[in-house]
Design a protein around this motif. Structure first.
Motif, mmCIF file in Angstrom:
data_model
loop_
_atom_site.group_PDB
_atom_site.id
_atom_site.type_symbol
_atom_site.label_atom_id
_atom_site.label_comp_id
_atom_site.label_asym_id
_atom_site.label_seq_id
_atom_site.Cartn_x
_atom_site.Cartn_y
_atom_site.Cartn_z
ATOM 1 N N GLN A 237 -50.086 32.795 36.257
ATOM 2 C CA GLN A 237 -51.139 31.818 35.959
ATOM 3 C C GLN A 237 -52.434 32.182 36.713
ATOM 4 O O GLN A 237 -53.566 32.076 36.161
ATOM 5 N N TYR B 123 -53.959 35.151 35.125
ATOM 6 C CA TYR B 123 -54.551 34.807 33.823
ATOM 7 C C TYR B 123 -55.922 34.173 34.025
ATOM 8 O O TYR B 123 -56.900 34.487 33.331
ATOM 9 N N THR B 124 -55.992 33.258 34.967
ATOM 10 C CA THR B 124 -57.270 32.583 35.232
ATOM 11 C C THR B 124 -58.337 33.592 35.731
ATOM 12 O O THR B 124 -59.502 33.582 35.285
ATOM 13 N N GLN C 199 -61.977 34.811 33.973
ATOM 14 C CA GLN C 199 -63.278 34.844 34.627
ATOM 15 C C GLN C 199 -63.885 36.252 34.599
ATOM 16 O O GLN C 199 -65.110 36.437 34.438
#
Length: 434
Positions: free
Chosen positions: A212, A215-216, A220
């Motif tokens: 997670q 992925y974030t 960005q």
């Protein structure tokens, strides 16, 4: 059966001179007040027929100068005499042949002339006499020994069964306890397996968090690095797929609790105590049931033996209907000796004594004043029915008495002047004489 037809006694104990013709079938009661000579008559018959072992210690009447004289005529024609200074016995048959005590002993039953010996015997002694007569004493004894042995075994087993049942009832029971004792090492192994699976789950959760985050960060990075969009998007797509898989895996994960095992480990001694208590209770109940089965089997064996005993006595040639032996004691019409009436006791005793020597058709009885008139009548009727003769004494001058003795004489008979009895030939009897 041989009976006493005539009797003449002189100068024996308290008797001065008496002549008696007893009833052939039934009861002849010699009555009178005390110390008149009633018992002396029975003692004389005992001495005359039973031999010198029944000789009175002071046979001659006190104050008499003439020696005792006995003359007994029996229904088989024998004449029995005792006379002279030594009261020698003389037995003469109808043909004039002489005999002695051995001839009398062949048909005179000792208990017939000494019935109190039987009446005062213990219950077991009476029963043994009967069993000897009917010839089943040894067989009955074997059955009784076997019955007692099985009874003792059954009693012991019954006590054990009762103890087992009592123990089972006293034991607590825990329905939630396991059936078998549990092992601490097994619980620890199970705990370690769960912890290992939980560690793997934690690793998967950490992996989810990591993906997670990446992925974030990558999203960005896509915004910041447009120039690398194509490469980033490809990687993003790949990560998206990985994320989807990881999410699906995470949704199916369920952590297992070790709380119960931890509690069991802490309480293992208590749990095992309950298990052992339950096992003890179950075993005690099973043992009690087994012993009850054995008890019932032994009860059946005892019942079978008792039936054999009953069959043995039922098929025996008993001297009297209703007469039997139970638990080693004489029983008549289901009553033991001490519960029988006076007449029943006399009937039982007479029946047994008669069977000992069937040719002996008479008995002697002393002191019948203990019996009421109805009892005497009942016993007398039974004697008549059976064709038996009884000569008895009773302290009474009532109508129930066949003769009355007064001061050594038969009341109503002419009193004789004392003189020595005729010597030489035996006395003979003519019709109408006596």
């Amino acid at each position: 059966m041989i009976k006493i037809n005539k009797l003449e006694i002189e100068n024996v104990k308290r008797v001065k001179a008496v002549k008696i013709e007893p009833t052939a079938n039934g009861l002849t009661i010699v009555g009178g007040k005390n110390r008149q000579g009633k018992t002396s008559i029975l003692d004389s018959i005992q001495w005359g027929l039973g031999g010198n072992k029944y000789r009175p210690s002071q046979a001659a009447r006190e104050g008499s100068a003439v020696p005792p004289y006995l003359h007994i005529v029996l229904s088989n024609g024998l004449i029995v005499e005792r006379k002279g200074k030594n009261s020698d016995l003389k037995v003469i048959d109808p043909n004039g042949q002489k005999g002695g005590q051995q001839l009398l002993d062949s048909f005179v039953e000792e208990l017939a002339i000494d019935l109190p010996k039987f009446m005062h015997a213990s219950n077991k002694e009476k029963a043994n006499i009967l069993l000897r007569i009917i010839g089943v004493g040894d067989q009955l004894h074997e059955l009784e020994v076997k019955e007692q042995e099985i009874y003792n075994r059954r009693h012991a087993i019954g006590q054990i069964a009762d103890q087992k049942e009592k123990f089972a009832k006293e034991q607590p029971y825990f329905p939630d306890a396991p059936k078998e004792p549990i092992s601490a090492s097994e619980l620890i192994r199970q705990q370690q397996d769960i912890l290992a699976r939980n560690g793997e789950n934690q690793h998967k959760r950490q992996r989810l968090t990591q993906i997670q985050a990446e992925y974030t960060s990558q999203g960005q990075e896509i915004e910041r690095l447009r120039s690398l969009l194509a490469q980033a998007e490809a990687k993003y797509v790949q990560l998206g797929a990985d994320l989807e898989i990881a999410q699906k895996d995470a949704l199916d994960l369920v952590d297992e609790s070790t709380a119960e095992l931890e509690a069991n480990i802490r309480q293992i001694d208590e749990i095992n105590r309950k298990v052992r208590a339950n096992l003890d209770k179950d075993k005690a109940e099973a043992d009690a049931s087994d012993y009850r089965v054995q008890y019932d089997q032994l009860t059946a064996e005892i019942t079978a033996i008792r039936q054999q005993k009953n069959d043995l006595l039922t098929n025996a040639n008993l001297p009297l209907p209703g007469l039997s032996v139970e638990d080693g004691e004489l029983v008549y019409n289901s009553q033991k000796w001490d519960n029988m009436s006076g007449a029943e006791q006399l009937i039982v005793a007479t029946s047994i004594v008669r069977r000992l020597k069937p040719d002996c058709g008479f008995i002697l009885l002393d002191k019948l004043e203990q019996m009421d008139i109805d009892t005497l009548r009942e016993f007398g009727q039974w004697l008549e029915q059976e064709g038996l003769q009884a000569i008895a004494t009773r302290v009474s001058t009532g109508d129930e008495c066949s003769i009355i003795i007064e001061d050594g004489y038969v009341a109503g008979q002419p009193q004789q002047v004392e003189q020595p009895p005729a010597a030489a030939e035996p006395k003979t009897w003519k019709a109408g004489e006596f």
